[in-house]
Design a protein around this motif. Sequence first.
Motif, PDB file in Angstrom:
ATOM      1  N   PHE A 173      -6.134  -6.655  -0.728  1.00 44.91           N
ATOM      2  CA  PHE A 173      -6.857  -5.391  -0.796  1.00 44.91           C
ATOM      3  C   PHE A 173      -7.197  -5.163  -2.258  1.00 44.91           C
ATOM      4  O   PHE A 173      -6.720  -5.875  -3.134  1.00 44.91           O
ATOM      5  CB  PHE A 173      -6.055  -4.215  -0.208  1.00 44.91           C
ATOM      6  N   ASP A 186      -5.425  -9.800   6.260  1.00 47.61           N
ATOM      7  CA  ASP A 186      -4.341  -8.921   5.802  1.00 47.61           C
ATOM      8  C   ASP A 186      -3.536  -9.532   4.670  1.00 47.61           C
ATOM      9  O   ASP A 186      -2.324  -9.370   4.597  1.00 47.61           O
ATOM     10  CB  ASP A 186      -3.429  -8.544   6.974  1.00 47.61           C
ATOM     11  N   GLU A 222     -10.161  -1.982   1.611  1.00 50.66           N
ATOM     12  CA  GLU A 222      -9.874  -3.226   2.334  1.00 50.66           C
ATOM     13  C   GLU A 222     -10.871  -4.313   1.946  1.00 50.66           C
ATOM     14  O   GLU A 222     -12.022  -4.031   1.642  1.00 50.66           O
ATOM     15  CB  GLU A 222      -9.964  -2.993   3.843  1.00 50.66           C
ATOM     16  N   LYS A 249       0.833  -1.207   0.000  1.00 45.27           N
ATOM     17  CA  LYS A 249       0.000   0.000   0.000  1.00 45.27           C
ATOM     18  C   LYS A 249       0.864   1.251   0.000  1.00 45.27           C
ATOM     19  O   LYS A 249       0.544   2.239  -0.677  1.00 45.27           O
ATOM     20  CB  LYS A 249      -0.917   0.008   1.226  1.00 45.27           C
TER      21      LYS A 249
END
Length: 145
Positions: A65, A62, A56, A24
């Motif tokens: 995205f 995690d 997200e 990111k």
Amino acid sequence: MSDHAYIKLVKKSTQQDITLEELKDIFKYYQTITTKTGDQLDWGYGDAAFPYGISEVPDSDDNWFYLKSNGTSTRYKYIVFGVGKETIEDSEGNETLQSYIQVILPEGATHGDKGKANEFCKFLGKKLQAEVHLFNGRIMYFYKR
């Protein structure tokens, strides 16, 4: 048009591992440099070069995205980015873990998304000095061989 491309971090890459936050940050850097180029040209190049916002994926652990169109053009919808590791075998027969970035064009993605995804893959390949496996199956080497 569901399709995949990969940016593989090889031994000669600038880094051997990457997190979603680092990815990111690279996109934020890309936005910054294209906006500065647009300022120098007195044109909104930043919006044309990066017509997306970072969003997200719920429950993605995690690992994912997506870039969602900011609505300035109907040419773009979304591109999904993920990070992971795979086990590879080197020339001596030893197994090692290799990090990669996966770029996915989900169903409903446009040809504009595919063009931008190719552009982002090449940018990431240059920035990370990585091996890029494009959507068409071709491989580009951005590291010193």
